[in-house]
Each structure stands twice: as C-alpha cells, then as structure tokens.
Design a protein around this motif. Sequence first.
Motif, PDB file in Angstrom:
ATOM      1  N   ALA A  60       1.881  -4.121   7.505  1.00  0.00           N
ATOM      2  CA  ALA A  60       2.257  -2.713   7.362  1.00  0.00           C
ATOM      3  C   ALA A  60       1.337  -1.933   6.430  1.00  0.00           C
ATOM      4  O   ALA A  60       1.251  -0.706   6.539  1.00  0.00           O
ATOM      5  N   VAL A  61       0.655  -2.622   5.507  1.00  0.00           N
ATOM      6  CA  VAL A  61      -0.235  -1.925   4.564  1.00  0.00           C
ATOM      7  C   VAL A  61      -1.697  -2.279   4.775  1.00  0.00           C
ATOM      8  O   VAL A  61      -2.568  -1.832   4.011  1.00  0.00           O
ATOM      9  N   ALA A  62      -1.995  -3.036   5.801  1.00  0.00           N
ATOM     10  CA  ALA A  62      -3.354  -3.549   6.000  1.00  0.00           C
ATOM     11  C   ALA A  62      -4.393  -2.452   6.183  1.00  0.00           C
ATOM     12  O   ALA A  62      -5.579  -2.654   5.868  1.00  0.00           O
ATOM     13  N   ASP A  63      -3.991  -1.284   6.691  1.00  0.00           N
ATOM     14  CA  ASP A  63      -4.963  -0.224   6.947  1.00  0.00           C
ATOM     15  C   ASP A  63      -5.067   0.787   5.815  1.00  0.00           C
ATOM     16  O   ASP A  63      -5.737   1.817   5.961  1.00  0.00           O
ATOM     17  N   ILE A  64      -4.437   0.523   4.664  1.00  0.00           N
ATOM     18  CA  ILE A  64      -4.606   1.418   3.511  1.00  0.00           C
ATOM     19  C   ILE A  64      -5.999   1.182   2.947  1.00  0.00           C
ATOM     20  O   ILE A  64      -6.309   0.084   2.478  1.00  0.00           O
ATOM     21  N   PRO A  65      -6.870   2.196   2.987  1.00  0.00           N
ATOM     22  CA  PRO A  65      -8.261   1.983   2.595  1.00  0.00           C
ATOM     23  C   PRO A  65      -8.515   2.209   1.111  1.00  0.00           C
ATOM     24  O   PRO A  65      -7.652   2.724   0.381  1.00  0.00           O
ATOM     25  N   ASP A  66      -9.709   1.845   0.676  1.00  0.00           N
ATOM     26  CA  ASP A  66     -10.142   2.174  -0.672  1.00  0.00           C
ATOM     27  C   ASP A  66     -10.092   3.696  -0.848  1.00  0.00           C
ATOM     28  O   ASP A  66     -10.454   4.452   0.062  1.00  0.00           O
ATOM     29  N   GLY A  67      -9.653   4.138  -2.013  1.00  0.00           N
ATOM     30  CA  GLY A  67      -9.640   5.558  -2.321  1.00  0.00           C
ATOM     31  C   GLY A  67      -8.464   6.327  -1.765  1.00  0.00           C
ATOM     32  O   GLY A  67      -8.405   7.553  -1.904  1.00  0.00           O
ATOM     33  N   ALA A  68      -7.510   5.631  -1.154  1.00  0.00           N
ATOM     34  CA  ALA A  68      -6.351   6.309  -0.570  1.00  0.00           C
ATOM     35  C   ALA A  68      -5.448   6.886  -1.659  1.00  0.00           C
ATOM     36  O   ALA A  68      -5.382   6.376  -2.780  1.00  0.00           O
ATOM     37  N   THR A  69      -4.731   7.967  -1.308  1.00  0.00           N
ATOM     38  CA  THR A  69      -3.673   8.479  -2.169  1.00  0.00           C
ATOM     39  C   THR A  69      -2.358   7.887  -1.681  1.00  0.00           C
ATOM     40  O   THR A  69      -2.089   7.860  -0.479  1.00  0.00           O
ATOM     41  N   VAL A  70      -1.552   7.390  -2.636  1.00  0.00           N
ATOM     42  CA  VAL A  70      -0.334   6.669  -2.279  1.00  0.00           C
ATOM     43  C   VAL A  70       0.819   7.119  -3.164  1.00  0.00           C
ATOM     44  O   VAL A  70       0.754   6.999  -4.392  1.00  0.00           O
ATOM     45  N   ALA A  71       1.888   7.640  -2.554  1.00  0.00           N
ATOM     46  CA  ALA A  71       3.115   7.947  -3.287  1.00  0.00           C
ATOM     47  C   ALA A  71       3.996   6.704  -3.255  1.00  0.00           C
ATOM     48  O   ALA A  71       4.129   6.064  -2.205  1.00  0.00           O
ATOM     49  N   VAL A  72       4.572   6.349  -4.377  1.00  0.00           N
ATOM     50  CA  VAL A  72       5.363   5.123  -4.478  1.00  0.00           C
ATOM     51  C   VAL A  72       6.715   5.429  -5.101  1.00  0.00           C
ATOM     52  O   VAL A  72       6.795   6.054  -6.162  1.00  0.00           O
ATOM     53  N   GLY A  73       7.790   5.006  -4.435  1.00  0.00           N
ATOM     54  CA  GLY A  73       9.131   5.235  -4.931  1.00  0.00           C
ATOM     55  C   GLY A  73       9.492   4.288  -6.060  1.00  0.00           C
ATOM     56  O   GLY A  73       8.773   3.338  -6.370  1.00  0.00           O
ATOM     57  N   GLY A  74      10.634   4.552  -6.679  1.00  0.00           N
ATOM     58  CA  GLY A  74      11.108   3.702  -7.760  1.00  0.00           C
ATOM     59  C   GLY A  74      11.181   4.446  -9.072  1.00  0.00           C
ATOM     60  O   GLY A  74      10.577   5.513  -9.255  1.00  0.00           O
ATOM     61  N   PHE A  75      11.939   3.870  -9.996  1.00  0.00           N
ATOM     62  CA  PHE A  75      12.109   4.434 -11.335  1.00  0.00           C
ATOM     63  C   PHE A  75      12.173   3.241 -12.269  1.00  0.00           C
ATOM     64  O   PHE A  75      13.135   2.485 -12.245  1.00  0.00           O
ATOM     65  N   GLY A  76      11.132   3.047 -13.082  1.00  0.00           N
ATOM     66  CA  GLY A  76      11.035   1.789 -13.812  1.00  0.00           C
ATOM     67  C   GLY A  76      10.815   0.682 -12.803  1.00  0.00           C
ATOM     68  O   GLY A  76       9.885   0.730 -11.990  1.00  0.00           O
ATOM     69  N   LEU A  77      11.706  -0.306 -12.812  1.00  0.00           N
ATOM     70  CA  LEU A  77      11.669  -1.356 -11.794  1.00  0.00           C
ATOM     71  C   LEU A  77      12.840  -1.238 -10.829  1.00  0.00           C
ATOM     72  O   LEU A  77      13.091  -2.140 -10.030  1.00  0.00           O
ATOM     73  N   CYS A  78      13.547  -0.113 -10.884  1.00  0.00           N
ATOM     74  CA  CYS A  78      14.707   0.107 -10.018  1.00  0.00           C
ATOM     75  C   CYS A  78      14.274   0.750  -8.708  1.00  0.00           C
ATOM     76  O   CYS A  78      13.701   1.841  -8.696  1.00  0.00           O
ATOM     77  N   GLY A  79      14.523   0.069  -7.608  1.00  0.00           N
ATOM     78  CA  GLY A  79      14.200   0.610  -6.297  1.00  0.00           C
ATOM     79  C   GLY A  79      12.726   0.600  -5.963  1.00  0.00           C
ATOM     80  O   GLY A  79      12.274   1.387  -5.134  1.00  0.00           O
ATOM     81  N   ILE A  80      11.955  -0.281  -6.598  1.00  0.00           N
ATOM     82  CA  ILE A  80      10.519  -0.310  -6.303  1.00  0.00           C
ATOM     83  C   ILE A  80      10.250  -1.136  -5.044  1.00  0.00           C
ATOM     84  O   ILE A  80      10.919  -2.136  -4.792  1.00  0.00           O
ATOM     85  N   PRO A  81       9.272  -0.757  -4.250  1.00  0.00           N
ATOM     86  CA  PRO A  81       8.909  -1.519  -3.050  1.00  0.00           C
ATOM     87  C   PRO A  81       7.994  -2.685  -3.404  1.00  0.00           C
ATOM     88  O   PRO A  81       6.793  -2.678  -3.113  1.00  0.00           O
ATOM     89  N   HIS A  82       8.553  -3.718  -4.056  1.00  0.00           N
ATOM     90  CA  HIS A  82       7.684  -4.760  -4.610  1.00  0.00           C
ATOM     91  C   HIS A  82       6.981  -5.580  -3.541  1.00  0.00           C
ATOM     92  O   HIS A  82       5.845  -6.030  -3.737  1.00  0.00           O
ATOM     93  N   ASP A  83       7.597  -5.792  -2.369  1.00  0.00           N
ATOM     94  CA  ASP A  83       6.913  -6.538  -1.303  1.00  0.00           C
ATOM     95  C   ASP A  83       5.670  -5.777  -0.842  1.00  0.00           C
ATOM     96  O   ASP A  83       4.600  -6.372  -0.642  1.00  0.00           O
ATOM     97  N   LEU A  84       5.801  -4.477  -0.665  1.00  0.00           N
ATOM     98  CA  LEU A  84       4.677  -3.671  -0.205  1.00  0.00           C
ATOM     99  C   LEU A  84       3.590  -3.571  -1.272  1.00  0.00           C
ATOM    100  O   LEU A  84       2.386  -3.605  -0.959  1.00  0.00           O
ATOM    101  N   ILE A  85       3.987  -3.448  -2.536  1.00  0.00           N
ATOM    102  CA  ILE A  85       3.006  -3.379  -3.620  1.00  0.00           C
ATOM    103  C   ILE A  85       2.199  -4.671  -3.684  1.00  0.00           C
ATOM    104  O   ILE A  85       0.961  -4.660  -3.795  1.00  0.00           O
TER     105      ILE A  85
END
Length: 261
Positions: free
Chosen positions: A11-36
Amino acid sequence: MDKTWTSAADAVADIPDGATVAVGGFGLCGIPHDLIEALLDAGAGGLHVVSNNCGVDDGGLGVLLAAKRIVRTTSSYVGENKEFARQYLAGELEVELVPQGTLAERLRAGGSGIPAFYTPAGVGTAVAEGGLPWRYAADGSVAVASPARETRLFGGVEYVLEESVRTDFALVRAAVGDTDGNLVFHASARNFNPLAAMAGRITVAEVERLVPAGELDPDAVHLPGVFVQRVVAVADPARKRIEKRTTAPSATTATTTETGN
C-alpha cells in the motif's frame, strides 16, 4: 469499488522520495504504525511530513526520523523526542510549528477545497509576524525563518491568513473500515486521523477490523470512503503501545506505606 490491499508494504510502495505525507495520530494514540514501519522498510527519504507530532524516539514517526527519512515537518507539538530536538537544533530538520487548532483546520480546509482561511489564533505573535526559526544552520544561526503572514480586520478584530494543506499521501488508522474505504474511529483515536485523510490526494488507511461494503451503518461512519483510496487490515489489531503508563498504588502498597509511617 474494492479498495483493499493485501499488505501495508504494497500500500505504501509507491510513495517516492520527497513526497509530502499527512499522518494521523496524537502522541502514540491512533497512529498508523503498520504503515509507518512499512514506509521505513520501503526506503523513501526526503519526506515532508504533516502531523500533530513526530512520534517518540523509538515509536511512530520517530522511527522514520531516526533513520533520517524526514527532512521537514509541519507540527503542533514536538516534545517527547530527543532525536527530533537534536536534528532540529543541528540544522538537519526543518520544522514549521503551527497552533494545534490551526493545523487541524488547515488539513480540513485542504480536503474541502478551501485554499486559505482567516483565524485569530497567532495574531500578535511570531506566528503572524514571522521570524520563527524553521531551520537552523550548523553554527546555530537561523538559516530559514517563518515569513510574516497577511492579516486583516473583520468586525474590528484582527485575523491572520493561513493556507490550507494538501499532501501527496496520507496515512491513517481506524478501528473499523469497509472495502469501500468508509472508516469508523474509536474514541480519542479519531483525533487527527479524519483530517489527515481528507488532506491526502492518495489516502491509505490501516484498519483493525475490515468488513464488507454495506455492513457499516451509514450514520456510524466518521469518514466517508470518498476520502480513502486504499485500505489494509493491520497485522496485529491488539498491538497498541502506551506512551506513558501511570498507575495508582495498589491497596497492599498503600497499606504497607501507611504502616511504615
């Protein structure tokens, strides 16, 4: 349309160098750790991240930071991460600090097609007047400072103009998602996730429980699938790290302490 992907890595294989990425979560609550972690393994670097915070030294976005994959972050809170502070002060990381409510609205506005908005938050401070150090030089001087922002009076009250945020990708986590990308978040884990999802041109959601399209009550959906392009089930739904564990003394400890006194 079935938006499910077989793995976080795919699902993240095509994220290239220099991409802008918004990431959800607050502290470690609700973070997408598998994707990160999948993004870490994929090797993309030079990332510009928009997130409330940048994880901790060994968790969340902190793993990308430690690997020197992030070059710029737009955030509200940057504590709890010593490596973040070290990179910022050494001139290795550019940081745009934004009032938390303003950051939330910048993400929401981006997803709603609103290019900019006026807010009273930051008026009379360096947020509006400029001069905040975005990046330091190696010698400790300010290499890049925040610009002054446009202000305007409405009803005799001064407001500052803030531009919305749109990113190439967004990574979020939800409690439940269906194959059409509709998402349901659990309690405070909702936090920045819906807003980050709205801001991404390609949004990838990891979900703790994946259900067929049509199973979710439309009234229970927190984020409609129109904002989500990819859905992947997390490998271990029970894996949730506690950022700071605080416990009350047990009855036995309390009794022993009282007796000792």
